[in-house]
Design a protein around this motif. Structure first.
Motif, PDB file in Angstrom:
ATOM      1  N   ALA A   1     -22.285 -43.067  -9.805  1.00  0.00           N
ATOM      2  CA  ALA A   1     -23.351 -43.711  -9.042  1.00  0.00           C
ATOM      3  C   ALA A   1     -24.185 -44.638  -9.918  1.00  0.00           C
ATOM      4  CB  ALA A   1     -24.245 -42.651  -8.406  1.00  0.00           C
ATOM      5  N   ALA A   2     -24.309 -44.304 -11.212  1.00  0.00           N
ATOM      6  CA  ALA A   2     -25.141 -45.114 -12.106  1.00  0.00           C
ATOM      7  C   ALA A   2     -24.407 -46.351 -12.608  1.00  0.00           C
ATOM      8  CB  ALA A   2     -25.588 -44.269 -13.297  1.00  0.00           C
ATOM      9  N   CYS A   3     -23.092 -46.323 -12.598  1.00  0.00           N
ATOM     10  CA  CYS A   3     -22.299 -47.387 -13.227  1.00  0.00           C
ATOM     11  C   CYS A   3     -22.207 -48.611 -12.315  1.00  0.00           C
ATOM     12  CB  CYS A   3     -20.897 -46.872 -13.521  1.00  0.00           C
ATOM     13  SG  CYS A   3     -19.822 -48.134 -14.231  1.00  0.00           S
ATOM     14  N   PRO A   4     -22.479 -49.817 -12.861  1.00  0.00           N
ATOM     15  CA  PRO A   4     -22.358 -51.030 -12.047  1.00  0.00           C
ATOM     16  C   PRO A   4     -20.932 -51.217 -11.517  1.00  0.00           C
ATOM     17  CG  PRO A   4     -23.322 -51.527 -14.204  1.00  0.00           C
ATOM     18  CD  PRO A   4     -22.919 -50.097 -14.240  1.00  0.00           C
ATOM     19  N   ASN A   5     -19.959 -50.654 -12.223  1.00  0.00           N
ATOM     20  CA  ASN A   5     -18.565 -50.766 -11.783  1.00  0.00           C
ATOM     21  C   ASN A   5     -18.094 -49.529 -11.034  1.00  0.00           C
ATOM     22  OD1 ASN A   5     -18.537 -53.161 -13.096  1.00  0.00           O
ATOM     23  ND2 ASN A   5     -17.182 -52.504 -14.766  1.00  0.00           N
ATOM     24  N   ALA A   6     -18.987 -48.598 -10.782  1.00  0.00           N
ATOM     25  CA  ALA A   6     -18.614 -47.315 -10.180  1.00  0.00           C
ATOM     26  C   ALA A   6     -17.408 -46.720 -10.901  1.00  0.00           C
ATOM     27  CB  ALA A   6     -18.332 -47.460  -8.682  1.00  0.00           C
ATOM     28  N   SER A   7     -17.501 -46.695 -12.214  1.00  0.00           N
ATOM     29  CA  SER A   7     -16.414 -46.152 -13.018  1.00  0.00           C
ATOM     30  C   SER A   7     -16.543 -44.644 -13.134  1.00  0.00           C
ATOM     31  CB  SER A   7     -16.450 -46.773 -14.419  1.00  0.00           C
ATOM     32  OG  SER A   7     -15.569 -46.075 -15.269  1.00  0.00           O
ATOM     33  N   ALA A   8     -15.404 -43.974 -13.184  1.00  0.00           N
ATOM     34  CA  ALA A   8     -15.407 -42.518 -13.359  1.00  0.00           C
ATOM     35  C   ALA A   8     -14.976 -42.158 -14.764  1.00  0.00           C
ATOM     36  CB  ALA A   8     -14.482 -41.869 -12.328  1.00  0.00           C
TER      37      ALA A   8
ATOM     38  N   ASN B   1      -1.616 -39.820 -16.561  1.00  0.00           N
ATOM     39  CA  ASN B   1      -1.653 -39.508 -15.123  1.00  0.00           C
ATOM     40  C   ASN B   1      -3.076 -39.517 -14.556  1.00  0.00           C
ATOM     41  OD1 ASN B   1       1.093 -39.268 -15.006  1.00  0.00           O
ATOM     42  ND2 ASN B   1       1.099 -37.054 -15.347  1.00  0.00           N
ATOM     43  N   MET B   2      -4.012 -39.004 -15.339  1.00  0.00           N
ATOM     44  CA  MET B   2      -5.383 -38.966 -14.826  1.00  0.00           C
ATOM     45  C   MET B   2      -5.967 -40.374 -14.702  1.00  0.00           C
ATOM     46  SD  MET B   2      -6.931 -35.508 -16.599  1.00  0.00           S
ATOM     47  CE  MET B   2      -8.529 -35.570 -15.805  1.00  0.00           C
ATOM     48  N   VAL B   3      -5.693 -41.215 -15.692  1.00  0.00           N
ATOM     49  CA  VAL B   3      -6.209 -42.589 -15.635  1.00  0.00           C
ATOM     50  C   VAL B   3      -5.555 -43.340 -14.479  1.00  0.00           C
ATOM     51  CG1 VAL B   3      -6.202 -44.813 -16.850  1.00  0.00           C
ATOM     52  CG2 VAL B   3      -6.885 -42.727 -18.061  1.00  0.00           C
ATOM     53  N   ARG B   4      -4.265 -43.121 -14.288  1.00  0.00           N
ATOM     54  CA  ARG B   4      -3.570 -43.791 -13.187  1.00  0.00           C
ATOM     55  C   ARG B   4      -4.195 -43.390 -11.848  1.00  0.00           C
ATOM     56  NH1 ARG B   4       2.214 -42.429 -13.758  1.00  0.00           N
ATOM     57  NH2 ARG B   4       2.345 -44.157 -15.217  1.00  0.00           N
ATOM     58  N   LYS B   5      -4.455 -42.106 -11.688  1.00  0.00           N
ATOM     59  CA  LYS B   5      -5.037 -41.635 -10.427  1.00  0.00           C
ATOM     60  C   LYS B   5      -6.445 -42.207 -10.237  1.00  0.00           C
ATOM     61  CE  LYS B   5      -4.819 -39.257  -6.685  1.00  0.00           C
ATOM     62  NZ  LYS B   5      -3.773 -39.551  -5.673  1.00  0.00           N
ATOM     63  N   MET B   6      -7.198 -42.230 -11.323  1.00  0.00           N
ATOM     64  CA  MET B   6      -8.568 -42.759 -11.269  1.00  0.00           C
ATOM     65  C   MET B   6      -8.566 -44.211 -10.764  1.00  0.00           C
ATOM     66  SD  MET B   6     -11.035 -43.223 -14.578  1.00  0.00           S
ATOM     67  CE  MET B   6     -10.161 -44.631 -15.282  1.00  0.00           C
ATOM     68  N   ASP B   7      -7.656 -45.003 -11.301  1.00  0.00           N
ATOM     69  CA  ASP B   7      -7.555 -46.404 -10.872  1.00  0.00           C
ATOM     70  C   ASP B   7      -7.165 -46.485  -9.398  1.00  0.00           C
ATOM     71  OD1 ASP B   7      -8.200 -47.177 -13.390  1.00  0.00           O
ATOM     72  OD2 ASP B   7      -6.147 -47.663 -14.021  1.00  0.00           O
ATOM     73  N   GLU B   8      -6.196 -45.663  -9.048  1.00  0.00           N
ATOM     74  CA  GLU B   8      -5.676 -45.691  -7.676  1.00  0.00           C
ATOM     75  C   GLU B   8      -6.770 -45.351  -6.649  1.00  0.00           C
ATOM     76  OE1 GLU B   8      -2.088 -43.212  -7.439  1.00  0.00           O
ATOM     77  OE2 GLU B   8      -2.882 -42.495  -5.507  1.00  0.00           O
ATOM     78  N   LEU B   9      -7.704 -44.489  -7.034  1.00  0.00           N
ATOM     79  CA  LEU B   9      -8.732 -44.040  -6.092  1.00  0.00           C
ATOM     80  C   LEU B   9      -9.890 -45.025  -5.940  1.00  0.00           C
ATOM     81  CD1 LEU B   9      -8.786 -40.271  -7.099  1.00  0.00           C
ATOM     82  CD2 LEU B   9      -8.176 -41.166  -4.844  1.00  0.00           C
ATOM     83  N   GLY B  10      -9.842 -46.123  -6.692  1.00  0.00           N
ATOM     84  CA  GLY B  10     -10.843 -47.160  -6.486  1.00  0.00           C
ATOM     85  C   GLY B  10     -12.045 -47.076  -7.412  1.00  0.00           C
TER      86      GLY B  10
ATOM     87  N   ARG C   1     -23.915 -44.107  -4.318  1.00  0.00           N
ATOM     88  CA  ARG C   1     -23.068 -45.097  -3.648  1.00  0.00           C
ATOM     89  C   ARG C   1     -21.942 -45.520  -4.574  1.00  0.00           C
ATOM     90  NH1 ARG C   1     -26.196 -46.749   0.844  1.00  0.00           N
ATOM     91  NH2 ARG C   1     -28.436 -46.519   0.491  1.00  0.00           N
ATOM     92  N   ALA C   2     -20.712 -45.497  -4.059  1.00  0.00           N
ATOM     93  CA  ALA C   2     -19.551 -45.964  -4.819  1.00  0.00           C
ATOM     94  C   ALA C   2     -18.402 -46.134  -3.837  1.00  0.00           C
ATOM     95  CB  ALA C   2     -19.164 -44.960  -5.901  1.00  0.00           C
TER      96      ALA C   2
ATOM     97  N   CYS D   1     -14.792 -49.135 -17.400  1.00  0.00           N
ATOM     98  CA  CYS D   1     -15.992 -49.034 -18.229  1.00  0.00           C
ATOM     99  C   CYS D   1     -16.275 -50.370 -18.897  1.00  0.00           C
ATOM    100  CB  CYS D   1     -15.804 -47.959 -19.295  1.00  0.00           C
ATOM    101  SG  CYS D   1     -17.179 -47.875 -20.438  1.00  0.00           S
ATOM    102  N   ARG D   2     -17.559 -50.773 -18.889  1.00  0.00           N
ATOM    103  CA  ARG D   2     -17.968 -52.024 -19.538  1.00  0.00           C
ATOM    104  C   ARG D   2     -19.052 -51.730 -20.571  1.00  0.00           C
ATOM    105  NH1 ARG D   2     -19.740 -56.110 -15.040  1.00  0.00           N
ATOM    106  NH2 ARG D   2     -21.709 -55.121 -15.553  1.00  0.00           N
ATOM    107  N   ASN D   3     -19.093 -50.476 -21.030  1.00  0.00           N
ATOM    108  CA  ASN D   3     -20.072 -50.060 -22.043  1.00  0.00           C
ATOM    109  C   ASN D   3     -21.524 -50.329 -21.669  1.00  0.00           C
ATOM    110  OD1 ASN D   3     -18.398 -48.847 -24.001  1.00  0.00           O
ATOM    111  ND2 ASN D   3     -17.640 -50.896 -24.528  1.00  0.00           N
TER     112      ASN D   3
END
Lengths: 253, 637
Positions: free
Chosen positions: A170-177, A204-213, A106-107, A217-219
């Motif tokens: 799926a494992a990340c509480p923030n659904a981070s990629a 560019n990759m980080v920008r796209k990652m943010d844009e996709l929701g 789930r994410a 990372c919170r360690n």
């Protein structure tokens, strides 16, 4: 041959907009040599003959490398065994009478499709924004013209082992990629071939990652715990360094 | 059926050069006017789609997985061959060419194989430029290992996951073209039919595997890179979704099918352990570099392997083939394992396994070295079997792995339907009757990166294309028949599941058309397959609905195709009354039970033409002419 019987609680959802629910299924005796997905195969054969629709789940190679399979098993993506994809998980990891809760990854960025299947095409979207070396086919110099220290090549391969399954998200509480993105950024940043585009790639990759929701990372380190290929959060640290380096020290926008 | 292979004239080493000069070119500015459909996104499909996009064509790429990073090329473990001679051990383009021709038991085309060997070196250069992290020596240069059937070290590798790393390279190149707008990706779409207009391939009909919707796509040329048909056996090392449907539909639309009976059985797989089993897992044959294959000397010796002293063991490959030992080609190793098990010397619970033992290698090189080389393979073995190969010998048994047969193609990789090109495992072309280890990745990438980008231009430049859109009558007809077929499957609502039928077919094929074949068994299979097929169409239970995700329906459609295609495989195996490579006819063997070829009667490609439902397919032959290699017995002793 040792056998066990299990109580399965499986997430059933007919389609993207439909309301989902857990449903319970009791299995008959199953060999402990059986794989987890073979258990779902056996269940589906029964459901089909009993007139209930089988459980939809993604899978393909069944040798832990294609990255197509994955579900959350008892709260943990890919189940209890470390460094193991769901298809390589075997029933000898469970005990007779266990209840096993099975639900999809789930994410926010992984839309549900049906039952255990989700849409992970956001990963392709991130790679499209720079997860490669921009060389056309033809005219490459002799492969040995570019010596690369063995250690760098091995570290790059450690990162490049990522199979794009999405368990980290799926494992990340923030659904981070960030483990997924960090793995690709690291693979190419560690190699001389990746240098010309090093800065624009990470931005560019980080920008796209943010844009996709995807979240940040919170360690929490949940991602590396469940990664079936053992990709470590060092790659996230490297992603952060690469990003800062590119943002402050380069002329990329 | 026209089987002109269009092999260019001139000396072998100059053919490809000359041919590229003779091919017409498409002006760079005109390329954007051409649409190309690529079906499949494994190594061959992804590399082709990316490269065609780079050249400026408009490409549509279709795959059945959720992402083009998942094609089954990803599971190739061992490596990729290239005639670089980096190890200074006597390798050359000519040697790779000769090894491949000989390894294929002289049933492949010389000109194609020579080109493959020539292009092998450029593949490694290209992949390294993309950042594929191959294994390296401390000095920073690329490492190599030797691999089944070769006496030189020409295999490049990335741990036990070379296929994954190469595919991720091609996937990256493909994603770049998607980003640049030159390739449009269509994931989770399954090709249901090929559309032929005025005798040329002009498009495809696909089903969206999420919505169930049917759609048509038109183009100037269609490229199939849809892999092999090993799953006809139900159990194989193929991915679960690997299928024959795309190539079989093309065959039914007029493309000749070459050597469908040629199947490779891989010697080192994890043995079958239960009737619920869904697939077989391969253990890379690189393990045979250090592992020694043996069985107990005496049938019925049930002691634990570590309790059996050397004197009571038979290292049968080393004994019978002293020059190659454990590194004999796959077909030879597989057949010998079966021979030992048939003689009652098989090990494990089922008696259908032989040992692959690392004890001597560990003694020689130390635990660390062996773990470094094979650690991930050992882990995989332990996950599946619960046993650790560092302390107890592995158990292995042959399993269906690769299909050398495929759609017939000419030197341009074009099928007998103009405008339909076929790449990778889906074509029949380069491996003859047996593929050597680490040659599949090489062929997929040679086809995709270097051959098709040249030859498809030659076809497109000839012009003469009428305007064809998806409202054309042929498209409508194909769309209707594909939709109706799916509805028919859903209407049956019988009493047996799809997998049940698939398993029955698979077992029959394994028994009668597997590692060894004879006339009686093949004839029995020819009787039985139509019976299973008839029952399938009356009694299969396909649950669920048309317009939703329906994995049972997807499988039913593929199994329906296997039930037709299996018959063609058996006919081909029956027709070829010789043994060659992976095709072992019991009637044709030497005194030592080795394969006995019959070059006078069978030095040809058997190409089958579909003749319509209920009619026997027609056999055509492309003679194989060997100008360079002398036909000799394939001897590995």
């Amino acid at each position: 041959m040792k056998t066990i019987s299990l109580n399965l609680r499986i997430w059933r959802q007919k389609g993207p907009g439909a309301t989902g629910e857990f449903r319970n299924y009791e299995t008959g005796p199953l060999s402990t040599d059986m794989s987890f997905l073979e258990m779902l195969d056996v269940l589906n054969e029964h459901l089909t003959l009993e007139g209930e629709e089988p459980v939809a789940f993604d899978h393909d190679c069944r040798e832990g490398i294609c990255g197509m399979c994955g579900a959350v098993v008892n709260g943990r993506p890919h189940g209890p065994q470390s460094r193991t994809t769901l298809c390589q998980l075997h029933l000898r990891q469970f005990h007779n009478g266990d209840t096993i809760v099975i639900e999809p990854f789930r994410a926010e960025a992984f839309k549900p499709l049906r039952d255990l299947m989700v849409d992970r095409s956001a990963f392709d979207g991130i790679i499209q924004n720079g997860g490669y070396v921009s060389v056309n086919t033809g005219g490459a110099p002799d492969a040995n013209a570019l010596p690369i220290p063995q250690r760098a090549a091995e570290q790059a391969l450690d990162a490049s082992e990522c199979i794009g399954c999405g368990a980290c998200v799926a494992a990340c509480p923030n659904a981070s990629a960030m483990l997924f993105v960090g793995a690709k950024v690291s693979h190419l940043a560690l190699l001389p071939q990746g240098q010309p585009e090093r800065n624009r790639r990470v931005i560019n990759m980080v920008r796209k990652m943010d844009e996709l929701g995807f979240g940040n990372c919170r360690n929490e380190r949940e991602c590396e715990r469940v990664c079936p290929k053992g990709v470590t959060i060092r790659n996230i640290a490297r992603l952060n360094r690469e990003f800062l380096r590119a943002a402050f020290l380069s002329e990329e926008e | 059926m026209n089987l002109d292979a269009r092999i260019p004239a001139g000396p072998l080493s100059e053919k490809w050069d000359r041919h590229r000069f003779d091919l017409k070119l498409v002006n760079p500015a005109n390329r954007r006017k051409f649409e190309i459909i690529v079906v499949g996104a494994g190594l061959a499909g992804a590399s082709a789609a990316a490269t065609l996009g780079e050249l400026g064509y408009n490409v549509k790429c279709f795959c059945i997985q959720d992402s083009p990073r998942r094609g089954h090329s990803i599971a190739a473990q061992g490596g990729i061959n290239a005639a670089k001679n980096y190890q200074n051990d006597g390798d050359s383009v000519y040697r790779l060419f000769f090894d491949t021709i000989k390894g294929g038991d002289f049933r492949a085309r010389e000109a194609n194989v020579y080109r493959l060997a020539q292009l092998s070196t450029a593949i490694i250069d290209q992949c390294v430029a993309q950042g594929v992290p191959f294994a390296r020596e401390y000095g920073g240069l690329l490492a190599n290992r030797s691999f089944g059937g070769a006496q030189v070290s020409r295999t490049f590798y990335a741990r036990g996951q070379t296929g994954q790393q190469l595919l991720l390279g091609a996937y990256g190149a493909l994603m770049r073209q998607v980003h640049l707008g030159k390739v449009t990706m269509f994931p989770r779409k399954e090709m249901m039919d090929l559309v032929v207009v005025d005798g040329r391939a002009r498009g495809i009909v696909v089903r969206d595997m999420v919505t169930g919707r049917f759609d048509s796509h038109s183009a100037h040329a269609v490229v199939l890179a849809t892999g092999g048909y090993g799953n006809v056996y139900f159990l194989s090392t193929n991915a679960m979704a690997s299928n024959v449907s795309a190539t079989w539909r093309a065959c039914k639309r007029g493309a000749g099918f070459g050597n469908p009976g040629f199947v490779q059985i891989h010697p080192t797989c994890i043995p079958v352990h239960g009737d619920y089993q869904s697939k077989l897992t391969l253990m890379s044959e690189s393990l045979r570099n250090d592992g020694r294959v043996w069985v107990p000397l005496h049938p019925g010796d049930k002691r634990a392997p570590t309790q059996i002293p050397d004197a009571d063991r038979d290292y049968f490959l080393e004994r019978k083939y002293p020059a190659f030992g454990n590194l004999v080609p796959r077909d030879v190793a597989s057949r010998n394992a079966k021979e030992q098990c048939d003689a009652g010397k098989g090990v494990g619970e089922t008696g259908l396994a032989v040992y692959l033992d690392f004890a001597d290698a560990i003694k020689r090189d130390g635990t660390g070295t062996i773990r470094k080389k094979y650690g991930n393979l050992f882990d995989m073995y332990e996950k599946i079997t619960g046993e650790n190969p560092m302390t107890t010998p592995m158990m292995i048994f042959p399993a269906v792995h690769y299909t050398m047969g495929g759609l017939w193609v000419d030197y341009n990789l074009m099928s007998t339907i103009p405008g339909l090109f076929v790449l990778g495992e889906a074509n029949f072309s380069d491996h003859g009757a047996n593929r050597l280890g680490a040659s599949a990745l090489m062929q997929g990438l040679a086809d995709g990166y270097f051959i098709i980008p040249n030859t498809i231009g030659g076809y497109l430049a000839q012009g003469g294309f009428s305007a064809v859109a998806t409202d054309h009558a042929e498209f409508k007809g194909c769309l209707e028949s594909a939709t109706e077929r799916i509805r028919q499957l859903l209407r049956i609502r019988g009493k047996r599941t799809v997998d049940d039928f698939h398993r029955e077919l698979g077992l029959l094929m394994w028994d009668k058309c597997g590692m060894s074949r004879n006339e009686k068994g093949l004839r029995e299979a020819l009787q039985k397959i139509p019976e299973i097929r008839a029952e399938f169409w009356e009694n299969v239970m396909v649950p669920g609905e048309e317009a939703n995700i329906n994995q049972s329906l997807e499988r039913a459609s593929r199994v329906a195709d296997y039930l037709e295609f299996a018959e063609l495989m058996v006919m081909d195996a029956l027709e070829r009354r010789e043994s060659c490579g992976g095709h072992f006819r019991e009637e044709s063997q030497t005194g030592n039970n080795e394969a006995l070829r019959d070059d006078a009667n069978y030095a040809h490609v058997a190409v089958w033409e579909y003749a319509g439902p209920g009619k026997p397919p027609m056999l055509h032959k492309e003679p194989l002419i060997f100008e360079e290699c002398e036909l000799c017995e394939r001897c590995y002793t």
